[in-house]
Design a protein around this motif. Sequence first.
Motif, PDB file in Angstrom:
ATOM      1  N   LEU A   1     -35.643 -19.620  27.987  1.00 34.51           N
ATOM      2  CA  LEU A   1     -35.451 -20.059  29.212  1.00 34.51           C
ATOM      3  C   LEU A   1     -36.670 -19.577  30.312  1.00 34.51           C
ATOM      4  CD1 LEU A   1     -31.685 -19.456  30.246  1.00 34.51           C
ATOM      5  CD2 LEU A   1     -33.149 -21.301  30.568  1.00 34.51           C
ATOM      6  N   ILE A   2     -37.317 -18.465  29.829  1.00 35.10           N
ATOM      7  CA  ILE A   2     -38.497 -18.056  30.345  1.00 35.10           C
ATOM      8  C   ILE A   2     -39.552 -18.923  30.464  1.00 35.10           C
ATOM      9  CG2 ILE A   2     -40.199 -15.906  30.746  1.00 35.10           C
ATOM     10  CD1 ILE A   2     -38.205 -14.322  29.272  1.00 35.10           C
ATOM     11  N   LEU A   3     -39.794 -19.540  29.040  1.00 35.92           N
ATOM     12  CA  LEU A   3     -40.898 -20.361  28.744  1.00 35.92           C
ATOM     13  C   LEU A   3     -40.678 -21.597  29.679  1.00 35.92           C
ATOM     14  CD1 LEU A   3     -41.716 -19.850  25.131  1.00 35.92           C
ATOM     15  CD2 LEU A   3     -42.910 -19.033  27.148  1.00 35.92           C
ATOM     16  N   PHE A   4     -39.204 -22.134  29.722  1.00 34.62           N
ATOM     17  CA  PHE A   4     -38.952 -23.148  30.338  1.00 34.62           C
ATOM     18  C   PHE A   4     -39.346 -23.181  31.868  1.00 34.62           C
ATOM     19  CE2 PHE A   4     -35.879 -24.780  33.805  1.00 34.62           C
ATOM     20  CZ  PHE A   4     -36.016 -26.214  33.453  1.00 34.62           C
ATOM     21  N   PHE A   5     -39.269 -22.171  32.678  1.00 39.55           N
ATOM     22  CA  PHE A   5     -39.638 -21.936  33.890  1.00 39.55           C
ATOM     23  C   PHE A   5     -41.018 -21.889  33.868  1.00 39.55           C
ATOM     24  CE2 PHE A   5     -35.379 -19.905  34.814  1.00 39.55           C
ATOM     25  CZ  PHE A   5     -34.936 -20.972  35.655  1.00 39.55           C
ATOM     26  N   LEU A   6     -41.779 -21.320  32.991  1.00 42.77           N
ATOM     27  CA  LEU A   6     -43.159 -21.588  33.287  1.00 42.77           C
ATOM     28  C   LEU A   6     -43.750 -22.974  33.050  1.00 42.77           C
ATOM     29  CD1 LEU A   6     -44.100 -18.258  31.219  1.00 42.77           C
ATOM     30  CD2 LEU A   6     -44.101 -18.616  33.401  1.00 42.77           C
TER      31      LEU A   6
ATOM     32  N   GLY B   1     -26.120 -24.276  27.009  1.00 44.13           N
ATOM     33  CA  GLY B   1     -26.417 -24.648  25.578  1.00 44.13           C
ATOM     34  C   GLY B   1     -26.970 -23.539  25.037  1.00 44.13           C
ATOM     35  N   GLY B   2     -28.073 -24.007  24.582  1.00 44.24           N
ATOM     36  CA  GLY B   2     -28.850 -22.912  23.718  1.00 44.24           C
ATOM     37  C   GLY B   2     -29.154 -21.577  24.326  1.00 44.24           C
ATOM     38  N   LEU B   3     -28.945 -20.583  23.723  1.00 51.05           N
ATOM     39  CA  LEU B   3     -29.621 -19.266  24.237  1.00 51.05           C
ATOM     40  C   LEU B   3     -30.581 -18.639  23.384  1.00 51.05           C
ATOM     41  CD1 LEU B   3     -25.687 -18.074  24.798  1.00 51.05           C
ATOM     42  CD2 LEU B   3     -27.403 -18.700  26.579  1.00 51.05           C
TER      43      LEU B   3
ATOM     44  N   SER C   1     -22.643 -22.726  16.673  1.00 55.27           N
ATOM     45  CA  SER C   1     -22.436 -21.194  16.456  1.00 55.27           C
ATOM     46  C   SER C   1     -23.520 -21.295  15.130  1.00 55.27           C
ATOM     47  CB  SER C   1     -21.211 -21.080  15.622  1.00 55.27           C
ATOM     48  OG  SER C   1     -19.921 -21.171  16.718  1.00 55.27           O
ATOM     49  N   GLU C   2     -24.989 -21.483  15.325  1.00 57.07           N
ATOM     50  CA  GLU C   2     -25.830 -21.504  14.480  1.00 57.07           C
ATOM     51  C   GLU C   2     -26.995 -20.858  15.158  1.00 57.07           C
ATOM     52  OE1 GLU C   2     -26.725 -24.432  11.963  1.00 57.07           O
ATOM     53  OE2 GLU C   2     -24.539 -24.980  11.600  1.00 57.07           O
ATOM     54  N   VAL C   3     -27.895 -20.116  14.377  1.00 58.00           N
ATOM     55  CA  VAL C   3     -29.351 -19.381  15.065  1.00 58.00           C
ATOM     56  C   VAL C   3     -30.417 -20.484  14.517  1.00 58.00           C
ATOM     57  CG1 VAL C   3     -30.544 -17.525  15.106  1.00 58.00           C
ATOM     58  CG2 VAL C   3     -28.259 -17.239  15.253  1.00 58.00           C
ATOM     59  N   TYR C   4     -31.424 -20.543  15.359  1.00 61.03           N
ATOM     60  CA  TYR C   4     -32.291 -21.551  14.892  1.00 61.03           C
ATOM     61  C   TYR C   4     -33.738 -20.658  15.306  1.00 61.03           C
ATOM     62  CZ  TYR C   4     -29.193 -25.277  14.961  1.00 61.03           C
ATOM     63  OH  TYR C   4     -28.043 -26.275  14.618  1.00 61.03           O
ATOM     64  N   ILE C   5     -34.779 -20.722  14.073  1.00 63.36           N
ATOM     65  CA  ILE C   5     -35.822 -19.817  14.415  1.00 63.36           C
ATOM     66  C   ILE C   5     -37.161 -20.671  13.558  1.00 63.36           C
ATOM     67  CG2 ILE C   5     -35.430 -18.181  12.500  1.00 63.36           C
ATOM     68  CD1 ILE C   5     -37.210 -16.134  14.060  1.00 63.36           C
TER      69      ILE C   5
ATOM     70  N   TYR D   1     -29.826 -19.323  19.927  1.00 62.27           N
ATOM     71  CA  TYR D   1     -28.785 -19.690  19.186  1.00 62.27           C
ATOM     72  C   TYR D   1     -28.017 -20.849  20.289  1.00 62.27           C
ATOM     73  CZ  TYR D   1     -23.754 -18.437  18.764  1.00 62.27           C
ATOM     74  OH  TYR D   1     -22.288 -18.689  18.320  1.00 62.27           O
ATOM     75  N   CYS D   2     -27.199 -21.630  19.261  1.00 58.32           N
ATOM     76  CA  CYS D   2     -26.582 -22.603  19.825  1.00 58.32           C
ATOM     77  C   CYS D   2     -25.007 -22.360  19.905  1.00 58.32           C
ATOM     78  CB  CYS D   2     -26.846 -24.067  18.943  1.00 58.32           C
ATOM     79  SG  CYS D   2     -25.876 -25.392  19.904  1.00 58.32           S
ATOM     80  N   PRO D   3     -24.540 -22.072  20.862  1.00 58.72           N
ATOM     81  CA  PRO D   3     -22.850 -22.018  20.939  1.00 58.72           C
ATOM     82  C   PRO D   3     -22.211 -22.920  20.679  1.00 58.72           C
ATOM     83  CG  PRO D   3     -23.959 -21.154  22.947  1.00 58.72           C
ATOM     84  CD  PRO D   3     -25.023 -22.118  22.479  1.00 58.72           C
TER      85      PRO D   3
END
Length: 314
Positions: free
Chosen positions: A43-48, A36-38, A156-160, A151-153
């Motif tokens: 993902l690093i924070l997810f694992f933490l 999903g989102g990239l 096709s949008e960037v979120y910040i 980024y959500c494929p």
Amino acid sequence: MRFDENAELDTSNIDDLRRGGGGGGGIGGRVAMGGGGLGIVGLILFFLVSALGGGGSTNGGGFALPDGLSGLSQGQTADTTEIAQSCRTGADANRSIDCEVTAVVNSLDGYWSDAFARAGQTYQPPRTNFFSGSVNTGGCGSATSDVGPFYCPADSEVYIDLSFFQELESRFGAQGGPFARAYVIAHEYGHHIQNLLGTNRQVRAGDSGPTSGSVRLELQADCYAGVWGNHATSTPTASGRPLIVDVNQADVNAALDTAERIGDDFIQSNLGGGRVDQSQFTHGSSAQREKWYTTGFQTGDPARCDTFSTNNLG
């Protein structure tokens, strides 16, 4: 790095969710990662958060943040009126972060549009969303600022959340500065390029490890960010002139410093209890991220960013 004071800005691809309806709300939202989102650190924070290998729901074939980390009200809408009025020229970009990011987005669209045209392809620009606290995406679920820019494929949008840039300095210890912030946005644009080319669909959801598809995808996005950085001062935008001027070695060093501080090993060691577990790498080590950003920046050639056909990721 500074912006040409007289160059015009285009806010047509910016949605400002901070001033629209939505944000806040209840607990339990989730954003899908991997398939999903990239995100640059998500993902690093997810694992933490999940203790380097814990649970979490999935959505769309990817990892999801555990319940309770995000939430927002439904019906979130964007208000672009204020940003369109306040972000008109490069002078505005030199004064405020939201206009600065708008200018970087304009430059990125200008470069990638030209690059795709030279390859006989049509570039489709993403939309960039500013949010505060939490956001509901069109195709990757909901997320909080904990995820970092992503980024959500699916849409096709960037979120910040623009406060992430402050966190890079205060929590991650990054030098910061406009070119370092531009690297973050350019990395997310790298994921958009991968989506347009279909590269992200080569990666199996949940893949991890030092040579995994997830790491290769993130390192390629770093390389694409460096490619844009190489051309930043020479790429004209819709106004017919380059927006960005005066990129110097200190700017490049600041971008490399940011790349180092969001490496898997740095984050695990400094923010995750001190133990580095390479089997959980999803974005690449600090050295790898620096290497591939540098590869892109020094060559200015997207073709040199093929992280999927090399046995030497660094």
